[in-house]
Design a protein around this motif. Sequence first.
Motif, mmCIF file in Angstrom:
data_model
loop_
_atom_site.group_PDB
_atom_site.id
_atom_site.type_symbol
_atom_site.label_atom_id
_atom_site.label_comp_id
_atom_site.label_asym_id
_atom_site.label_seq_id
_atom_site.Cartn_x
_atom_site.Cartn_y
_atom_site.Cartn_z
ATOM 1 N N ALA A 36 86.851 -20.087 -18.847
ATOM 2 C CA ALA A 36 87.479 -20.978 -18.108
ATOM 3 C C ALA A 36 87.252 -20.750 -16.610
ATOM 4 N N PHE A 37 87.406 -21.750 -15.682
ATOM 5 C CA PHE A 37 87.439 -21.833 -14.462
ATOM 6 C C PHE A 37 88.686 -21.142 -13.641
ATOM 7 N N ASP A 38 88.682 -20.346 -12.905
ATOM 8 C CA ASP A 38 89.994 -19.609 -12.376
ATOM 9 C C ASP A 38 90.621 -20.828 -11.695
ATOM 10 N N VAL A 69 84.390 -9.242 -10.424
ATOM 11 C CA VAL A 69 83.382 -8.710 -11.158
ATOM 12 C C VAL A 69 84.029 -8.003 -12.456
ATOM 13 N N ASP A 70 84.837 -7.013 -11.939
ATOM 14 C CA ASP A 70 85.554 -6.433 -13.187
ATOM 15 C C ASP A 70 86.086 -7.362 -14.112
ATOM 16 N N ARG A 71 86.830 -8.344 -13.787
ATOM 17 C CA ARG A 71 87.434 -9.044 -14.843
ATOM 18 C C ARG A 71 86.459 -9.827 -15.501
ATOM 19 N N ALA A 72 85.257 -10.393 -15.056
ATOM 20 C CA ALA A 72 84.218 -11.098 -15.963
ATOM 21 C C ALA A 72 83.634 -10.032 -16.753
ATOM 22 N N VAL A 73 83.264 -8.737 -16.529
ATOM 23 C CA VAL A 73 82.627 -7.693 -17.291
ATOM 24 C C VAL A 73 83.601 -7.493 -18.347
ATOM 25 N N THR A 204 73.134 -21.154 -3.219
ATOM 26 C CA THR A 204 72.768 -22.253 -4.072
ATOM 27 C C THR A 204 73.833 -22.170 -5.469
ATOM 28 N N PRO A 205 74.912 -22.063 -5.419
ATOM 29 C CA PRO A 205 75.595 -21.861 -6.758
ATOM 30 C C PRO A 205 76.012 -23.263 -7.696
ATOM 31 N N LEU A 206 75.689 -24.193 -7.100
ATOM 32 C CA LEU A 206 76.255 -25.467 -7.640
ATOM 33 C C LEU A 206 75.828 -25.723 -9.138
ATOM 34 N N THR A 207 74.364 -25.762 -9.394
ATOM 35 C CA THR A 207 74.073 -26.242 -10.727
ATOM 36 C C THR A 207 74.187 -24.913 -11.610
ATOM 37 N N THR A 208 74.586 -23.775 -11.206
ATOM 38 C CA THR A 208 74.893 -22.675 -12.248
ATOM 39 C C THR A 208 76.468 -22.950 -12.634
ATOM 40 N N LEU A 209 77.291 -23.222 -11.831
ATOM 41 C CA LEU A 209 78.677 -23.578 -11.924
ATOM 42 C C LEU A 209 78.711 -24.836 -12.785
ATOM 43 N N LYS A 210 77.836 -25.906 -12.561
ATOM 44 C CA LYS A 210 77.833 -27.050 -13.288
ATOM 45 C C LYS A 210 77.241 -26.722 -14.844
ATOM 46 N N PHE A 211 76.173 -25.764 -14.957
ATOM 47 C CA PHE A 211 75.723 -25.316 -16.366
ATOM 48 C C PHE A 211 77.083 -24.674 -16.761
ATOM 49 N N ALA A 212 77.839 -23.755 -16.508
ATOM 50 C CA ALA A 212 79.091 -23.204 -17.160
ATOM 51 C C ALA A 212 79.887 -24.285 -17.504
ATOM 52 N N GLU A 213 80.155 -25.431 -16.512
ATOM 53 C CA GLU A 213 80.981 -26.376 -16.928
ATOM 54 C C GLU A 213 80.441 -27.068 -18.378
ATOM 55 N N LEU A 214 79.360 -27.359 -18.248
ATOM 56 C CA LEU A 214 78.868 -28.429 -19.425
ATOM 57 C C LEU A 214 78.889 -27.513 -20.806
ATOM 58 N N PRO A 220 81.224 -19.178 -27.175
ATOM 59 C CA PRO A 220 82.704 -18.488 -27.138
ATOM 60 C C PRO A 220 83.026 -17.792 -25.831
ATOM 61 N N ALA A 221 84.139 -18.098 -25.589
ATOM 62 C CA ALA A 221 84.820 -17.252 -24.341
ATOM 63 C C ALA A 221 84.387 -15.924 -23.850
ATOM 64 N N GLY A 222 83.818 -15.595 -22.758
ATOM 65 C CA GLY A 222 83.343 -14.323 -22.241
ATOM 66 C C GLY A 222 82.008 -14.371 -22.811
ATOM 67 N N VAL A 223 81.319 -15.308 -23.419
ATOM 68 C CA VAL A 223 79.684 -14.678 -23.504
ATOM 69 C C VAL A 223 78.902 -15.012 -22.192
ATOM 70 N N VAL A 224 79.297 -16.067 -21.434
ATOM 71 C CA VAL A 224 78.714 -16.547 -20.213
ATOM 72 C C VAL A 224 79.849 -16.630 -19.239
ATOM 73 N N ASN A 225 79.613 -15.791 -18.320
ATOM 74 C CA ASN A 225 80.609 -15.593 -16.934
ATOM 75 C C ASN A 225 79.823 -15.806 -15.939
ATOM 76 N N VAL A 226 80.427 -16.499 -14.556
ATOM 77 C CA VAL A 226 79.801 -16.970 -13.402
ATOM 78 C C VAL A 226 80.845 -16.250 -12.434
ATOM 79 N N VAL A 227 80.379 -15.371 -11.585
ATOM 80 C CA VAL A 227 81.060 -15.102 -10.340
ATOM 81 C C VAL A 227 80.010 -15.117 -8.993
ATOM 82 N N THR A 228 80.718 -16.162 -7.968
ATOM 83 C CA THR A 228 79.923 -16.364 -6.946
ATOM 84 C C THR A 228 80.451 -15.372 -6.006
#
Length: 502
Positions: A36-38, A69-73, A204-214, A220-228
Amino acid sequence: MPNTTLAEHATVHRAPAGALNVREDLPPTRHFIAGAFDTPDRSRLHADIVDPGTEQIIAAVPEGTAGDVDRAVAAAVAAKRDWAKLVPKERATVLHRIADRIEQNAEILARLESANTGKPFDVSHDDVAGTVDTFRFMAGALRATTSMGAGDYAQNHLSVILREPLGVVGVVTPWNYPLLMAAWKIAPILAAGNTLVIKPSEQTPLTTLKFAELIADLVPAGVVNVVTGRGSIVGARLSEHPDVDMIALTGSVGSGQAVARGAAETLKRVHLELGGKAPVVIFDDADLDDAAASVRTAGYWNSGQECGAACRVLVHESVADAFTRKLVDQVSTLVVGEPGAGEHIEIGPVVSKAHFERVVAHLETAAQQGITAAIGGAALDGPGYFVAPTVLVGVPEGAECTREEIFGPVVTVETFADEDEAIRRANDVPFGLSASIWTENARRSHDVAARIDAGTVWVNSHLVLATEVPWGGFKGSGYGRDLSIYALDDYSRTKHVMHNHG
């Protein structure tokens, strides 16, 4: 500065107002952690995301902290066991669904990429197509991995070789190919059974965040995490984090060195795809028309912001004048402009004001050293960070512009007298990512390719990639391989299990 750019060639084609308005397509501009997004937090520090063609602010994203980062890891650690337990067919199904989702949203992703990076639509669409292909290839490859055959290699002991996931992989991606480089990392990392935390470039973070949204509902939750955020904070914490089992980066040599130093504390694996200064070695028997046409594309693709760009021509002295004329003619036809100006645009702006100033400084230094711009050689009128497609000639051996990554729409032309000199000078740079050889002599094509110190050597072409074959370099260009089954090897570990059956 000498500058023979034709007036019509120097024109920046502008887009109609609102032609590339992507505000309705923007993803949530927040960290993506544990599926989920923060929640929005205005008290956070944010960084502006700028359209390099217009210098207008598109969005703002949070400056990540070590705590983020610690939360995402922690989320990636919590998810790694169940993801690793999936059989190859199940993981492959997820990767195919990701590819389908990207394909269904290809136009949105291409528009976002062009708005954030200034890429012409041809380049952005190619990136999206490459992203789809990468996920499809890895979905198939993970179901057909091979290992050493099981057998008795010691008397009465059966040896079995297992391929296991590493665990959690930290990923740092660059600004020149935000979506595609993310795919080159994410697809094999997931295919091999790992979870990940990715830090896209702060620019240039926009398409990575869009990828996460898509894909949020596909993994499953936690498999892919994005921290800008910045490499000095987010990237550094990923590198040193004790629960991160590997760090994978595509970026500059300096970034690679920083990541490797951080990873050394925990002795984690490091995968680095760094810079390049690709020599284009053109012999006297080469097809000069083909060579010039190839450099027109491979030297200026993505405005020259390409690690494998055909940016450093070494041409035999007997054909140097003829080749240079042909190359200048080719470059004079390149169309410069904002991506929203139309599908005919071939050269966009460079990615940021800081990078624009760096590229222009390289051109000014070359001029001060007496190096001539046969075409281009200067910035173009703003707004936007546009540099004229440039060919530098009369370039002496060892000049700064032939040894350092300019990473802009600039190609240098040097001459050589014989084969040994060509090879020596091709190798006389800190990098070893890619190179090309142009000759009709079959013996020479094999021999010279073997003697050039680069991870990829093309013969009579340049910058042709395929997902089935590996990409990566030697020397200052780093180590590890993207694409192909070799990437799956990089993101997994080998375990030997020996059974005594005597």
